[in-house]
Design an enzyme around this catalytic site. Structure first.
Site, PDB file in Angstrom:
ATOM      1  N   LYS A 278      16.457  -0.863  25.262  1.00 43.75           N
ATOM      2  CA  LYS A 278      15.526  -1.190  24.179  1.00 43.75           C
ATOM      3  C   LYS A 278      16.011  -2.344  23.303  1.00 43.75           C
ATOM      4  O   LYS A 278      15.232  -3.233  22.947  1.00 43.75           O
ATOM      5  CB  LYS A 278      15.289   0.047  23.315  1.00 43.75           C
ATOM      6  CG  LYS A 278      14.363  -0.182  22.124  1.00 43.75           C
ATOM      7  CD  LYS A 278      12.910  -0.329  22.534  1.00 43.75           C
ATOM      8  CE  LYS A 278      12.310   1.011  22.870  1.00 43.75           C
ATOM      9  NZ  LYS A 278      10.846   0.940  23.096  1.00 43.75           N
TER      10      LYS A 278
ATOM     11  N   GLY B   7      33.096  12.264  35.854  1.00 43.46           N
ATOM     12  CA  GLY B   7      32.298  13.243  36.568  1.00 43.46           C
ATOM     13  C   GLY B   7      32.906  14.623  36.406  1.00 43.46           C
ATOM     14  O   GLY B   7      34.057  14.761  35.983  1.00 43.46           O
TER      15      GLY B   7
ATOM     16  N   GLU C  65      33.854   4.413  26.703  1.00 42.84           N
ATOM     17  CA  GLU C  65      32.455   4.072  26.448  1.00 42.84           C
ATOM     18  C   GLU C  65      31.864   4.805  25.251  1.00 42.84           C
ATOM     19  O   GLU C  65      30.817   4.392  24.737  1.00 42.84           O
ATOM     20  CB  GLU C  65      31.601   4.344  27.699  1.00 42.84           C
ATOM     21  CG  GLU C  65      31.367   5.805  28.034  1.00 42.84           C
ATOM     22  CD  GLU C  65      32.453   6.422  28.892  1.00 42.84           C
ATOM     23  OE1 GLU C  65      32.172   7.433  29.570  1.00 42.84           O
ATOM     24  OE2 GLU C  65      33.589   5.909  28.886  1.00 42.84           O
TER      25      GLU C  65
ATOM     26  N   HIS D  76      37.671   8.275  27.857  1.00 48.18           N
ATOM     27  CA  HIS D  76      36.331   7.676  27.905  1.00 48.18           C
ATOM     28  C   HIS D  76      36.217   6.536  26.881  1.00 48.18           C
ATOM     29  O   HIS D  76      35.937   6.773  25.710  1.00 48.18           O
ATOM     30  CB  HIS D  76      35.263   8.741  27.619  1.00 48.18           C
ATOM     31  CG  HIS D  76      35.081   9.706  28.738  1.00 48.18           C
ATOM     32  ND1 HIS D  76      34.217   9.484  29.789  1.00 48.18           N
ATOM     33  CD2 HIS D  76      35.689  10.890  28.999  1.00 48.18           C
ATOM     34  CE1 HIS D  76      34.277  10.501  30.636  1.00 48.18           C
ATOM     35  NE2 HIS D  76      35.169  11.366  30.189  1.00 48.18           N
TER      36      HIS D  76
ATOM     37  N   CYS E  48      38.218   8.283  33.734  1.00 44.69           N
ATOM     38  CA  CYS E  48      38.290   9.737  33.884  1.00 44.69           C
ATOM     39  C   CYS E  48      38.297  10.133  35.359  1.00 44.69           C
ATOM     40  O   CYS E  48      39.225   9.824  36.084  1.00 44.69           O
ATOM     41  CB  CYS E  48      37.163  10.395  33.091  1.00 44.69           C
ATOM     42  SG  CYS E  48      37.380  12.178  32.865  1.00 44.69           S
ATOM     43  N   TYR E  49      37.259  10.807  35.859  1.00 42.67           N
ATOM     44  CA  TYR E  49      37.216  11.203  37.260  1.00 42.67           C
ATOM     45  C   TYR E  49      37.296   9.986  38.176  1.00 42.67           C
ATOM     46  O   TYR E  49      37.987  10.013  39.211  1.00 42.67           O
ATOM     47  CB  TYR E  49      35.937  11.994  37.547  1.00 42.67           C
ATOM     48  CG  TYR E  49      35.822  12.459  38.983  1.00 42.67           C
ATOM     49  CD1 TYR E  49      36.492  13.592  39.407  1.00 42.67           C
ATOM     50  CD2 TYR E  49      35.045  11.754  39.895  1.00 42.67           C
ATOM     51  CE1 TYR E  49      36.401  14.014  40.738  1.00 42.67           C
ATOM     52  CE2 TYR E  49      34.946  12.166  41.213  1.00 42.67           C
ATOM     53  CZ  TYR E  49      35.628  13.295  41.631  1.00 42.67           C
ATOM     54  OH  TYR E  49      35.533  13.700  42.943  1.00 42.67           O
TER      55      TYR E  49
ATOM     56  N   SER F  68       0.080  -1.005  24.917  1.00 43.53           N
ATOM     57  CA  SER F  68       0.017   0.241  24.153  1.00 43.53           C
ATOM     58  C   SER F  68       0.153   0.011  22.655  1.00 43.53           C
ATOM     59  O   SER F  68      -0.159   0.894  21.863  1.00 43.53           O
ATOM     60  CB  SER F  68       1.150   1.168  24.607  1.00 43.53           C
ATOM     61  OG  SER F  68       2.409   0.655  24.197  1.00 43.53           O
ATOM     62  N   GLY F  69       0.649  -1.161  22.272  1.00 44.97           N
ATOM     63  CA  GLY F  69       0.924  -1.424  20.866  1.00 44.97           C
ATOM     64  C   GLY F  69       2.385  -1.275  20.535  1.00 44.97           C
ATOM     65  O   GLY F  69       2.825  -1.647  19.451  1.00 44.97           O
ATOM     66  N   GLY F  70       3.167  -0.740  21.475  1.00 47.42           N
ATOM     67  CA  GLY F  70       4.600  -0.593  21.269  1.00 47.42           C
ATOM     68  C   GLY F  70       5.349  -1.873  21.598  1.00 47.42           C
ATOM     69  O   GLY F  70       4.780  -2.854  22.091  1.00 47.42           O
ATOM     70  N   VAL F  71       6.640  -1.850  21.339  1.00 48.34           N
ATOM     71  CA  VAL F  71       7.499  -3.013  21.567  1.00 48.34           C
ATOM     72  C   VAL F  71       7.515  -3.400  23.038  1.00 48.34           C
ATOM     73  O   VAL F  71       7.391  -4.578  23.388  1.00 48.34           O
ATOM     74  CB  VAL F  71       8.940  -2.708  21.090  1.00 48.34           C
ATOM     75  CG1 VAL F  71       9.852  -3.904  21.335  1.00 48.34           C
ATOM     76  CG2 VAL F  71       8.959  -2.303  19.641  1.00 48.34           C
ATOM     77  N   ASP F  72       7.665  -2.420  23.917  1.00 48.09           N
ATOM     78  CA  ASP F  72       7.910  -2.697  25.326  1.00 48.09           C
ATOM     79  C   ASP F  72       6.741  -3.426  25.986  1.00 48.09           C
ATOM     80  O   ASP F  72       6.930  -4.457  26.635  1.00 48.09           O
ATOM     81  CB  ASP F  72       8.191  -1.389  26.080  1.00 48.09           C
ATOM     82  CG  ASP F  72       9.255  -0.548  25.396  1.00 48.09           C
ATOM     83  OD1 ASP F  72      10.105  -1.141  24.709  1.00 48.09           O
ATOM     84  OD2 ASP F  72       9.224   0.683  25.525  1.00 48.09           O
ATOM     85  N   SER F  73       5.542  -2.898  25.825  1.00 51.32           N
ATOM     86  CA  SER F  73       4.388  -3.539  26.473  1.00 51.32           C
ATOM     87  C   SER F  73       4.098  -4.892  25.856  1.00 51.32           C
ATOM     88  O   SER F  73       3.663  -5.818  26.550  1.00 51.32           O
ATOM     89  CB  SER F  73       3.155  -2.635  26.401  1.00 51.32           C
ATOM     90  OG  SER F  73       2.773  -2.379  25.063  1.00 51.32           O
ATOM     91  N   ALA F  74       4.362  -5.050  24.545  1.00 48.76           N
ATOM     92  CA  ALA F  74       4.124  -6.338  23.892  1.00 48.76           C
ATOM     93  C   ALA F  74       5.066  -7.405  24.431  1.00 48.76           C
ATOM     94  O   ALA F  74       4.651  -8.543  24.714  1.00 48.76           O
ATOM     95  CB  ALA F  74       4.292  -6.199  22.378  1.00 48.76           C
TER      96      ALA F  74
END
Length: 532
Positions: free
Chosen positions: A387, A65, A182, A180, A92-93, A235-241
């Site tokens: 994703k 932070g 990450e 860090h 870190c913080y 929508s045709g995208g990955v997520d909604s499918a």
């Protein structure tokens, strides 16, 4: 939106909680924990000890932070958090807060460090740093430093500006680092996190695609019940499918997918959605042609937040209008559709300011853009996933690579790739330019290299050009190729010059309204992937 709506821990999963002190990379920490196949989520530092206990955490990670631990208004941790008997790791913080809460000493001695910094491992028996080089580069970003470790902690590493750059207490299952781990700039950072999770906290790697899918299917089945009916905004995208495939696995033919053609699609998108998804799942699909409605509502609107909210509202109205067709014969028995399935992801929630104490970067149409008088209960099985996890779940469910490997495309479509107001003429211009870019990138074999390549029309900008020995005053097109793992951070993709040349030449030759093509070379942060 309440915190409970934004983030709800999966049933029977003890999470690793990332306590966010305003870090740039809090979500990235959670992402790295999940790479170790352990479930993690982000909570704000304002969460009370009782609220944290209620989540039954497997471990706590205190993020970095921008503050100084001894500043009067600095965020701090309740020392009682250290007495929960839960493993704790500080970064870190968060590392400095942890040291101070446990009786160590933090001070500003002028030895600040930023960027790549040489680290010396000073304790060869360290569990946290086991198997790592005695000298290694790490990514630092601090003004203050721990000067004295808390009692019972072993100092395991140091740098020129941080005499106590890492410490650990195996008996209390606690450890921390000033740097860090990450970020990719710390080469052994993932190993540090893994050592803490596995060897100090004693956690098991159970967050796998198969377990995720099974858990989510059970949750959907419980939420919708034995008789509930649902529609899914496809929508045709990955997520909604993937969301649709999960819900169909849970409730079968009580799900109907609704594809809203809002007129903001790319060339060939409608046909691709109708053919690919139905062939892959066998699900029932209803198509709503709402292009005229969306364009009417968007007329003259150039503010991106307003665009998103209009599109979110009209999506819902389109779904409501499709209910009678979805119900069919069930309408006679008084049944109604109570549930709306959406492919909302964790980055959507985070960027919309949902439940983590983060700023509202932009309202995603399916989060901050929904109308207040929503008649459906939302079913969002992917709400806690990144994703790449969604893709893994899709493959686990048997969806073909043509769907799960598809580049992301935003639900609001080309409307948020037009900087300015949206109309049919501008959409046609962008649609032609976008198709050319996609064709050339695919022809060059770059589909698997590029995470996403938004093509943006600067509709309110014109520049002078020369075409056919005459003066032109056309629009610029922006190419935004990016590489990413999870959309939380991204870097611009180094597309070969010859490919860029082909794209630019074709667009300026074939799209009469465009006389200039430019390349966006901004990372995320500071820029988002989409321009709006």
């Amino acid at each position: 939106m309440t915190d409970t709506q934004a983030v709800q821990t999966p049933d029977n999963v003890a999470p690793v909680l990332v306590v966010d002190f305003g870090a740039q990379y809090a979500q990235l920490i959670a992402r790295r924990v999940r790479e170790a196949r352990i479930y993690s989520e982000v909570i704000p530092h304002s969460a009370t000890v009782d609220e944290i206990k209620a989540k039954n955490p497997a471990a706590l990670i205190l993020s970095g932070g921008p503050a100084s631990v001894y500043a009067e208004d600095a965020p701090s941790i309740d020392p009682a958090l250290m007495d929960l008997g839960v493993p704790v790791f500080g970064i870190c913080y968060g590392y400095q807060c942890m040291a101070a809460a446990l009786g160590g000493e933090v001070a500003n001695t002028g030895g600040r460090e930023f960027g790549r910094t040489p680290l010396r491992v000073t304790e060869t028996d360290s569990v946290l740093l086991a198997g790592q080089p005695a000298e290694q580069p790490v990514w630092m970003s601090h003004n203050d430093a721990v000067q004295r470790a808390p009692e019972g902690f072993t100092v395991t590493a140091s740098t020129e500006g941080a005499p106590v750059a890492a410490f650990e207490n195996l008996e209390r299952q606690m450890a921390g680092v000033q740097y860090h781990p990450e970020v990719i700039h710390t080469p052994h950072g993932q190993q540090v996190l893994t050592h803490f999770l596995y060897d100090i906290a004693g956690l098991e790697p159970t967050w796998t695609a198969a377990n995720i899918a099974e858990t989510l299917i059970d949750q959907v089945r419980e939420q919708v019940g034995e008789n509930g009916l649902a529609i899914c905004g496809l929508s045709g995208g990955v997520d909604s499918a993937v969301a649709a495939a999960l819900v169909q696995r849970a409730i079968g033919d009580r799900l109907t997918c609704v594809f809203v053609d809002h007129g903001l699609l790319r060339a060939g998108e409608r046909e691709q959605v109708q053919n690919d998804f139905v062939a892959a799942t066998g699900a029932r699909l209803v198509t709503v042609d709402a292009a005229e409605t969306f364009l009417t509502e968007l007329k003259g609107v150039s503010d991106p937040e307003t665009k998103r909210k209009i599109i979110g509202r009209e999506f819902i109205r389109s779904f409501e209008g499709a209910v009678s067709e979805v119900l069919g014969d069930r309408a006679a028995s008084g049944q109604k559709v109570d549930y709306l399935v959406q492919g909302t992801l964790y980055p959507d929630v985070v960027e919309s300011g949902g439940g983590t104490g983060t700023a509202n970067i932009k309202s995603h149409h399916n989060v901050g853009g929904l109308p207040e008088d929503l008649e459906f209960e939302l079913v969002e099985p992917l709400r806690l996933l990144f994703k790449d996890e969604v893709r893994a779940v899709g493959r686990e469910l048997g969806l073909p690579e043509e769907i799960v490997g598809r580049q992301p495309f935003p639900g609001p479509g080309l409307a948020i790739r037009i900087v300015g107001s949206v109309d049919a003429e501008r959409l046609a211009t962008l649609r032609k330019a976008d198709l050319i870019a996609r064709e050339e990138l695919s022809s060059a074999g770059l589909d698997s290299t590029i995470w996403q390549c938004p093509v943006v029309l600067l509709a309110d900008v014109r520049s002078v050009g020369v075409q056919g020995d005459g003066r032109t005053y056309g629009h610029p097109i922006v190419l935004r190729p990016v590489s990413s793992e999870d959309a939380m951070t991204a870097d611009w993709t180094r597309v070969p010059y010859d490919v860029l040349e082909k794209i630019s030449t074709r667009i300026t030759n074939e799209v009469a309204e465009v006389n200039r093509v430019v390349l966006d070379v901004t990372s995320k942060p500071p820029g988002t992937i989409e321009w709006e």
